[in-house]
Structures are given as C-alpha cells and as structure tokens.
Design a protein around this motif. Structure first.
Motif, mmCIF file in Angstrom:
data_model
loop_
_atom_site.group_PDB
_atom_site.id
_atom_site.type_symbol
_atom_site.label_atom_id
_atom_site.label_comp_id
_atom_site.label_asym_id
_atom_site.label_seq_id
_atom_site.Cartn_x
_atom_site.Cartn_y
_atom_site.Cartn_z
ATOM 1 N N GLU A 1 7.232 -34.201 56.758
ATOM 2 C CA GLU A 1 6.320 -33.665 55.745
ATOM 3 C C GLU A 1 6.204 -32.152 55.807
ATOM 4 O O GLU A 1 6.375 -31.450 54.794
ATOM 5 N N VAL A 2 5.876 -31.616 56.973
ATOM 6 C CA VAL A 2 5.665 -30.171 57.095
ATOM 7 C C VAL A 2 6.987 -29.421 56.969
ATOM 8 O O VAL A 2 7.038 -28.328 56.403
ATOM 9 N N LYS B 1 7.583 -29.288 53.297
ATOM 10 C CA LYS B 1 6.539 -28.467 52.671
ATOM 11 C C LYS B 1 6.892 -26.988 52.754
ATOM 12 O O LYS B 1 6.748 -26.234 51.779
ATOM 13 N N HIS B 2 7.363 -26.561 53.917
ATOM 14 C CA HIS B 2 7.689 -25.150 54.138
ATOM 15 C C HIS B 2 9.181 -24.861 53.956
ATOM 16 O O HIS B 2 9.622 -23.741 54.226
ATOM 17 N N TRP C 1 -1.553 -21.158 57.670
ATOM 18 C CA TRP C 1 -0.228 -21.415 57.090
ATOM 19 C C TRP C 1 0.869 -20.998 58.060
ATOM 20 O O TRP C 1 1.829 -21.737 58.307
#
Length: 437
Positions: A73-74, A77-78, A306
């Motif tokens: 996921e992360v 996302k990034h 972030w």
C-alpha cells in the motif's frame, strides 16, 4: 589525464525510470502521466549534456515490496519502487538524443546470466558509440529474487563472491574478440578472422560459460564499470572492479576516509588509484538567495509525517525490516540486515533525531548538506572536493523539470565560472571523458 593542477571535478545524476515524485507539487506538470514514453528522460539527458555532466546513472530494482506493514500500500502510494520500467531499453533512446554524455544502466549479477549481460552491454556499446556503462549490483531483496525463481538471495558476502566471478566471466567474454578481428577482406571474402575470436571455456564455482560472444567487441574493450560498494566486502569489490564508484558516505571526514580506503585497496590490487572516479551523492537545495533556500528546507521539514512514512517504507524494502512495527515516537531500534548494510548503518548512526519519526523525517543519503544560492553551493562544493581530494558529485534530488533546470542552468554555470567543472567534452567516449581529469 591532465596534470595534478587541474581542480575540476566530475558530475553525474542518479535517477529512476519511474514517475517523477514532483507530481504532487505545484511544478509537477504532466510528466507523472507521460513519463513512460521516455520523452521526459530525453529532455532530461539533453539538459545534462548541455551542462557537460559525465553521466546519467539509471538505477533499477525489479520488485514490488511488501515489507512495510505486510502490503504494498505505502509503496504504491508514494511510487517508491513501482511503477518502474526497465532502464536498459532506455539507454539507446537517450544515446540517440545526445552525443557525448555517458549513460549507465543497472544490471544485477544475481539475476542476469553472464553471457546475456555481456552480449547486451556489447550491443549497447555500439548503439551508443562507446558511451554506455554498467552499474554492477548484486541485489539485496528476497522479494526481487522470488521473481527469478529463487526463494531468497545468497548471504551478503557470498553475493560479492559470485559477483567477482561474474565480472571475471563477462570481461573474458568481452575480450573473446580481438579489437581487430573484423578484417573485411574482399579478396578472400573474409569478414572476420577466426584466429582472432576464441572460446572462453570458463568453469568456476558459480558459472560455466563456453563463449565466445557472437557480437562485436565493445568499443574500447569494455563498457565503463560503475559500482556502489559501502560495506567492507563491497568496497573491496568496487576497488578491484570499477571505473567509477558512487557513494553516500556521510560528512566530509567519512567522504575523505572512503576515498582514501578505496585508493589504498586499489593500489594493493595492483591498479592505478587515479583510474577510478568517486562521485558522492548530494541533493542541493537551491534558490535565488541563501535565505530562500533555507526556507525551502523548512517547508520540506514541515511535511514530517509524509516524509517519515515514505522513508520508512523505503528502508523496509532495502533492509527487509518492517519499520511499521515500531513506535514512531519511540527510540530508533537496533537492527541488522542481509540487504543494504551501509544504508541501514548510516540511517541508524548518522541521521539526526531521537525518535524514529524524527530520524525518518530527516533521513537523507546526501553526503554533505548543500543549501543556498547557486554561488554559495558552488563554492561549498569546491571546498568539499578540495578537502576530500576528489573526484566529483552525483546529484540525486527531486525529479522535476524545475529542479533539473535549477541544477543545470543555475548551479552548473556557477561551478563553471569557478573552473570546477568542464565547459565542453574533450572526447567522444565515456571512458575517455571520465579519465580526462
């Protein structure tokens, strides 16, 4: 090479063939949507050549990690590791748009067969006019290994043992054709002299390759070899193998110590220490004035949550430690890895901050902070190189047209005015330009 009075140093750029991270900002444009067609990178490499960079280094990895929190996921996302395209096919595209700059592609000794890699690089040598380089990596992630039929990678130092043998095989394959093997004798109808093309018949602990290559030999004998060994075993491999080494040794004392160590190891191996060029990773922050540049840094730090999330997901992928398991407001854990040992060590020891969140938000692989106007940063870069002894810097920063322009049209002219970087290329091939000073 020029004499010892030449104070110039080399410049490279570290980049990924993936979406520019600037897409969330005010200056992202449309490159995050169109990057995959390569045109952004064509414009990029043209700007670097106008600024007389030695090379563009194309980083690579071939996995979608899920070490952080057990999902991707992360990562997605990034856009940390994906989407990322194979850099090797990009090389001739970039070469076609340029004339002098070197282009380095990353290829793993753990996943490529030696013959395939040697053949690919020999082909690219001719497609680029002798301007291609090979960034030798052993890879460090089990998730990547599992995409190539392996359950996990070999132990850290054994990966370098395999890499030693791999490079030996590849060098023999590149040398399997004499440079004058092609005779084009029209009277006898002979294209190539068979006495100048020999099998390799290599049998080692890890690889078995008959050879010879069925390509022409690389221009100049072999492509430029790039490496980034940070651990003691990695340093030894780099010292014995590379023409250029990239490193993120943190602080000028560590930078000098790293260079001295590499040069000592190279000399002990019977190699000329001046024939390898060390480039230190930096991420200059530039603005019209020093105060404005410092304000940019403060704005970056204001995005602590972030920044920390992205940094910890990245570290999880590199080290295969799940940093999501630890308290962000707690102390930084003591960890080990079979992956990027020097990266983890620098994070644990050299990144400011008492808590894990502070450490992650401040984490940088930049060897030395460079913040200010182009003139301020150029002067500081000159001072650092004078103390360290050489050989140059590898730029790694926000991948955006704005940042590229700040470096190539702001910082580089300031360096050139001080006589610190070249204003034109003296030679046609990558190796010759690398060894010019």
């Amino acid at each position: 090479m020029t004499d010892d009075t030449d104070q110039r140093f080399h410049l490279g750029w570290f980049m990924n063939f993936m979406p520019p991270k600037s897409w969330r900002g005010s200056w992202g444009g449309h490159d995050a949507e169109t990057w995959a067609d390569g045109e952004f990178y064509v414009d990029f490499v043209k700007a670097l050549e106008r600024a007389c960079f030695d090379y563009m280094m194309l980083e690579d990895s071939s996995m979608l990690p899920d070490a952080y929190g057990g999902t991707s996921e992360v990562e997605l996302k990034h856009s940390l590791y994906a989407p990322k395209h194979d850099p090797v096919p990009l090389v001739p595209v970039l070469a076609k748009a340029t004339e002098k700059i070197g282009i380095v592609a990353t290829m793993s000794t753990s996943f490529y067969p030696p013959f395939l890699l040697a053949r690919t690089m020999a082909t690219l040598s001719h497609l680029t006019g002798g301007r291609v380089g090979w960034n030798v990596v052993t890879s460090s992630e089990h998730r990547a290994a599992q995409n190539y039929g392996l359950d996990e990678l070999w132990e850290h130092d054994e990966r370098y043992e395999r890499a030693d043998e791999f490079v030996e095989v590849v060098n023999k394959l590149w040398a399997s054709w004499d440079q004058d093997a092609v005779v084009l004798d029209r009277e006898t109808g002979t294209y190539a002299d068979f006495t100048k093309v020999e099998p390799v018949d290599f049998k080692g602990a890890y690889f078995k390759v008959r050879g010879p290559l069925n390509t022409l030999p690389p221009i100049g004998g072999r492509p430029v070899i790039c490496q980034a060994g940070g651990s003691p075993r990695g340093r030894q491999f780099a010292a014995e193998t590379a023409d250029t080494i990239i490193t993120s040794a943190i602080g000028i004392e560590a930078m000098k110590a790293y260079r001295d160590d590499i040069r000592e190891r190279r000399e002990k191996a019977g190699l000329d220490p001046d024939s390898v060029k060390l480039l230190y990773v930096v991420s200059p922050v530039l603005a019209d004035t020093d105060a404005e540049a410092q304000a940019k840094v403060e704005r970056m730090r204001s995005q602590a949550d972030w920044n920390a999330e992205a940094a910890l997901a990245h570290l999880s992928a590199l080290t295969e430690n799940d940093f999501s398991e630890f308290d962000l407001d707690g102390p930084v854990p003591e960890l080990t890895t079979n992956g990027h040992r020097s990266t983890l060590g620098d994070f644990l020891k050299n990144t400011p901050g008492d808590t894990l969140k502070e450490r992650a938000a401040n984490w940088s692989i930049s060897s030395v902070p460079l913040v200010g106007s182009p003139d301020t940063v150029a002067e500081r870069m000159g001072e650092v190189m004078e103390y360290v002894g050489g050989d140059g810097f590898l730029i790694s920063g926000e991948l955006s047209r704005r940042y590229i322009t700040e470096i190539t049209e702001g910082l580089v002219p300031a360096l050139q005015r001080r006589g610190l970087t070249r204003t034109s290329y003296a030679y046609d091939t990558f190796q010759e330009n690398l060894l010019e000073f």
